[in-house]
Write a protein that holds these residues in place. Structure first.
Motif, PDB file in Angstrom:
ATOM      1  N   VAL A 294      31.545  16.173  34.568  1.00  0.00           N
ATOM      2  CA  VAL A 294      30.943  17.453  34.195  1.00  0.00           C
ATOM      3  C   VAL A 294      31.973  18.586  34.253  1.00  0.00           C
ATOM      4  O   VAL A 294      31.766  19.646  33.661  1.00  0.00           O
ATOM      5  N   GLY A 295      33.094  18.349  34.947  1.00  0.00           N
ATOM      6  CA  GLY A 295      34.160  19.340  34.952  1.00  0.00           C
ATOM      7  C   GLY A 295      34.375  20.063  36.263  1.00  0.00           C
ATOM      8  O   GLY A 295      35.072  21.091  36.308  1.00  0.00           O
ATOM      9  N   TYR A 296      33.827  19.535  37.365  1.00  0.00           N
ATOM     10  CA  TYR A 296      33.938  20.202  38.651  1.00  0.00           C
ATOM     11  C   TYR A 296      35.030  19.617  39.544  1.00  0.00           C
ATOM     12  O   TYR A 296      35.089  19.931  40.745  1.00  0.00           O
ATOM     13  N   GLY A 297      35.898  18.788  38.985  1.00  0.00           N
ATOM     14  CA  GLY A 297      36.926  18.156  39.803  1.00  0.00           C
ATOM     15  C   GLY A 297      37.827  19.139  40.517  1.00  0.00           C
ATOM     16  O   GLY A 297      38.258  18.899  41.659  1.00  0.00           O
ATOM     17  N   GLY A 298      38.125  20.270  39.885  1.00  0.00           N
ATOM     18  CA  GLY A 298      38.999  21.257  40.490  1.00  0.00           C
ATOM     19  C   GLY A 298      38.406  21.983  41.685  1.00  0.00           C
ATOM     20  O   GLY A 298      39.130  22.658  42.423  1.00  0.00           O
ATOM     21  N   LEU A 299      37.102  21.857  41.887  1.00  0.00           N
ATOM     22  CA  LEU A 299      36.446  22.523  43.015  1.00  0.00           C
ATOM     23  C   LEU A 299      36.474  21.697  44.289  1.00  0.00           C
ATOM     24  O   LEU A 299      36.166  22.199  45.364  1.00  0.00           O
ATOM     25  N   ILE A 300      36.847  20.416  44.190  1.00  0.00           N
ATOM     26  CA  ILE A 300      36.639  19.478  45.290  1.00  0.00           C
ATOM     27  C   ILE A 300      37.679  19.665  46.390  1.00  0.00           C
ATOM     28  O   ILE A 300      38.883  19.752  46.133  1.00  0.00           O
ATOM     29  N   ASP A 301      37.196  19.701  47.632  1.00  0.00           N
ATOM     30  CA  ASP A 301      38.057  19.723  48.807  1.00  0.00           C
ATOM     31  C   ASP A 301      38.178  18.285  49.321  1.00  0.00           C
ATOM     32  O   ASP A 301      37.316  17.797  50.052  1.00  0.00           O
ATOM     33  N   TRP A 302      39.265  17.620  48.934  1.00  0.00           N
ATOM     34  CA  TRP A 302      39.462  16.223  49.329  1.00  0.00           C
ATOM     35  C   TRP A 302      39.923  16.082  50.771  1.00  0.00           C
ATOM     36  O   TRP A 302      39.994  14.946  51.295  1.00  0.00           O
ATOM     37  N   ASN A 303      40.206  17.187  51.449  1.00  0.00           N
ATOM     38  CA  ASN A 303      40.791  17.131  52.789  1.00  0.00           C
ATOM     39  C   ASN A 303      39.762  17.074  53.903  1.00  0.00           C
ATOM     40  O   ASN A 303      40.103  17.246  55.080  1.00  0.00           O
ATOM     41  N   ARG A 304      38.508  16.868  53.555  1.00  0.00           N
ATOM     42  CA  ARG A 304      37.462  16.732  54.584  1.00  0.00           C
ATOM     43  C   ARG A 304      36.389  15.797  54.054  1.00  0.00           C
ATOM     44  O   ARG A 304      36.360  15.448  52.871  1.00  0.00           O
ATOM     45  N   ASP A 305      35.504  15.414  54.931  1.00  0.00           N
ATOM     46  CA  ASP A 305      34.425  14.517  54.541  1.00  0.00           C
ATOM     47  C   ASP A 305      33.215  15.321  54.070  1.00  0.00           C
ATOM     48  O   ASP A 305      32.990  16.445  54.507  1.00  0.00           O
ATOM     49  N   PHE A 306      32.469  14.764  53.138  1.00  0.00           N
ATOM     50  CA  PHE A 306      31.182  15.305  52.712  1.00  0.00           C
ATOM     51  C   PHE A 306      30.405  14.156  52.089  1.00  0.00           C
ATOM     52  O   PHE A 306      30.969  13.091  51.769  1.00  0.00           O
ATOM     53  N   VAL A 307      29.112  14.322  51.929  1.00  0.00           N
ATOM     54  CA  VAL A 307      28.276  13.263  51.366  1.00  0.00           C
ATOM     55  C   VAL A 307      28.784  12.889  49.975  1.00  0.00           C
ATOM     56  O   VAL A 307      28.894  13.747  49.102  1.00  0.00           O
ATOM     57  N   GLY A 308      29.125  11.617  49.805  1.00  0.00           N
ATOM     58  CA  GLY A 308      29.561  11.126  48.507  1.00  0.00           C
ATOM     59  C   GLY A 308      31.049  11.186  48.268  1.00  0.00           C
ATOM     60  O   GLY A 308      31.527  10.813  47.182  1.00  0.00           O
ATOM     61  N   ARG A 309      31.846  11.624  49.256  1.00  0.00           N
ATOM     62  CA  ARG A 309      33.277  11.834  49.030  1.00  0.00           C
ATOM     63  C   ARG A 309      33.987  10.570  48.572  1.00  0.00           C
ATOM     64  O   ARG A 309      34.740  10.587  47.584  1.00  0.00           O
ATOM     65  N   ASP A 310      33.795   9.456  49.294  1.00  0.00           N
ATOM     66  CA  ASP A 310      34.537   8.241  48.980  1.00  0.00           C
ATOM     67  C   ASP A 310      34.182   7.717  47.592  1.00  0.00           C
ATOM     68  O   ASP A 310      35.059   7.292  46.830  1.00  0.00           O
ATOM     69  N   ALA A 311      32.885   7.749  47.269  1.00  0.00           N
ATOM     70  CA  ALA A 311      32.467   7.298  45.938  1.00  0.00           C
ATOM     71  C   ALA A 311      33.029   8.213  44.861  1.00  0.00           C
ATOM     72  O   ALA A 311      33.432   7.748  43.788  1.00  0.00           O
TER      73      ALA A 311
END
Length: 446
Positions: A294-311
């Motif tokens: 959908v185009g929200y990849g640039g918003l993601i904070d990969w440096n912490r955990d959140f629901v669905g992060r690994d998937a």
């Protein structure tokens, strides 16, 4: 409800709820064609006081709470700023997005369609963190005074109008910051943003102050050619701006989401909503989208955990689809409309103008050489482009601008009484960039 219906797909595709109807405002104030063109050519006043759901979060641990469910970066996030938050399920699929306003150190507003507010409200009720949540329903649920009124001023004359109506006291507000000033003697706050490629302000203030503010805007707006936007014109904003407003929330399938589904009841739109369109599958997962495509990849904070992060990490590494605009073939659209009105033997599915929506969630099959290449959602006739357009997710190999694809228009074997008798029809479509307003309408390039 899902078990009684025989599964999530049968529940949603059997619902007789029609397209979303914006409460509180008429379909048109003047005519929807000129109203649409005002946010391109002059300035538009768009009403948000009635259809936006709000969730009010308070407490010293709101950010830690939100960080569990939203994929966004929250450091830094100062007072009087806003963010578009995106929420995902355990499998990385999209649940909802909304605008998060930080009004005070410990007071936040979640504003948008109800799906983000509902998911956060559910989790707030069981959290051990120091957070309270209170939902402020829109007028589709309860027609009563609300906490704040909310208006948008959009278009090339928006800044001039705002400077004029504030007596040249409008502060310099940076993008997605919140400023405070006075209109007609009333305190007003404004989020600086844009919609459909045009500069603008989202104004809000005390509910009881709205009449004075509205009158001042309308009086001053006359010299700038301002138009008030009715429900019909409002429904076309997303298609031009490139924002997918209501993808199907990924809540209907997994064991992890079962407690949430049991918490929902007929008070919530998720329980009574409808799913329509030519994309037909028995698997509810085939109707979901994910934040990467959908185009929200640039918003993601990969440096912490959140629901669905690994998937979601896996989806980012193996992206299959991307968001595009589809421009519908004029002749095929005209032929479909003609068949819906005058062909008694093989009528086409009726195309309401300007937005031929027929369900809460729309999913139309898009084909390449007869094979499924993606899904189209949220279609409309753009009075600015003079074309039918829709937002779609298509396979990466089919996403090059100019690629010709085929959209299936209709709802085969429908069980919904809101759908008229019709024959499935093919409409030629051509891939174009998203957002269409910025990259095509405003530039004049096709």
């Amino acid at each position: 409800m899902i078990n009684e219906a025989g599964g999530a797909v049968k529940l949603l595709r059997g619902s007789n709820i029609g397209p979303y109807v914006f409460p509180g405002i008429p379909p048109e104030f003047t005519n929807w064609r000129d109203e649409v063109q005002s946010w391109k050519d002059s300035v538009a006043l768009l009403e948000q006081s009635y259809h936006m759901t709000e969730l009010h979060l308070r407490g010293p641990e709101v950010i830690p709470f939100l960080s569990q469910f939203a994929l966004n970066k929250f450091d830094p996030f100062q007072v009087r700023r806003a963010k578009q938050i995106v929420l995902t399920g355990h499998d990385g699929n999209y649940i909802a997005d909304a605008i998060l306003f930080r009004e005070e150190e410990e007071f936040f507003r979640v504003v948008g369609a109800p799906f983000a507010s509902d998911w956060l409200l559910y989790n707030a009720q069981s959290t051990s963190l120091n957070v309270t949540a209170e939902k402020n329903d829109n007028w589709s649920v309860r027609q009563a005074p609300r906490d704040v009124f909310r208006l948008q001023i959009q278009g090339p004359q928006a800044l001039a109008l705002m400077q004029d109506v504030t007596g040249n006291t409008l502060p310099d507000i940076k993008f997605f910051f919140i400023g405070e000033f006075r209109i007609a003697g009333k305190n007003v706050r404004a989020l600086r943003h844009g919609m459909a490629g045009a500069p603008g302000f989202e104004l809000y203030g005390k509910w009881d102050d709205q009449q004075a503010v509205r009158e001042a805007l309308e009086r001053t707006g006359e010299k700038y050619g301002m138009r008030k936007i009715g429900a019909l014109a409002y429904s076309t904003t997303a298609q031009e701006s490139g924002w997918m407003p209501m993808p199907l929330p990924a809540i209907y399938h997994s064991a992890e989401m079962k407690p949430y589904r049991e918490w929902l009841n007929n008070y919530y739109l998720e329980s009574i909503a409808s799913l329509g369109g030519s994309h037909v599958s028995d698997r509810i997962e085939d109707y979901y989208v994910d934040p990467i495509e959908v185009g929200y990849g640039g918003l993601i904070d990969w440096n912490r955990d959140f629901v669905g992060r690994d998937a979601l990490k896996d989806r980012a590494a193996n992206q299959r689809r991307t968001k595009v605009t589809l421009v519908w073939n004029d002749d095929d659209v005209a032929a479909t409309i003609k068949a819906s009105l005058f062909d008694h033997e093989k009528p086409g599915r009726f195309m309401a103008l300007p937005t031929p929506m027929y369900a809460t969630f729309e999913s139309d099959a898009v084909l390449s050489n007869g094979k499924l290449a993606g899904v189209s959602q949220w279609s409309a006739y753009s009075a600015n482009a003079k074309r039918f357009i829709s937002l779609a997710l298509v396979n990466l190999e089919d996403a090059t601008p100019g690629t010709e694809l085929t959209l299936l228009w209709g709802e085969p074997n429908t069980r919904r009484r809101t759908v008229d008798r019709h024959e499935l029809r093919e409409i030629r479509v051509k891939v174009a960039p998203a957002p269409y307003f910025d990259k095509v309408i405003k530039t004049g390039r096709q």
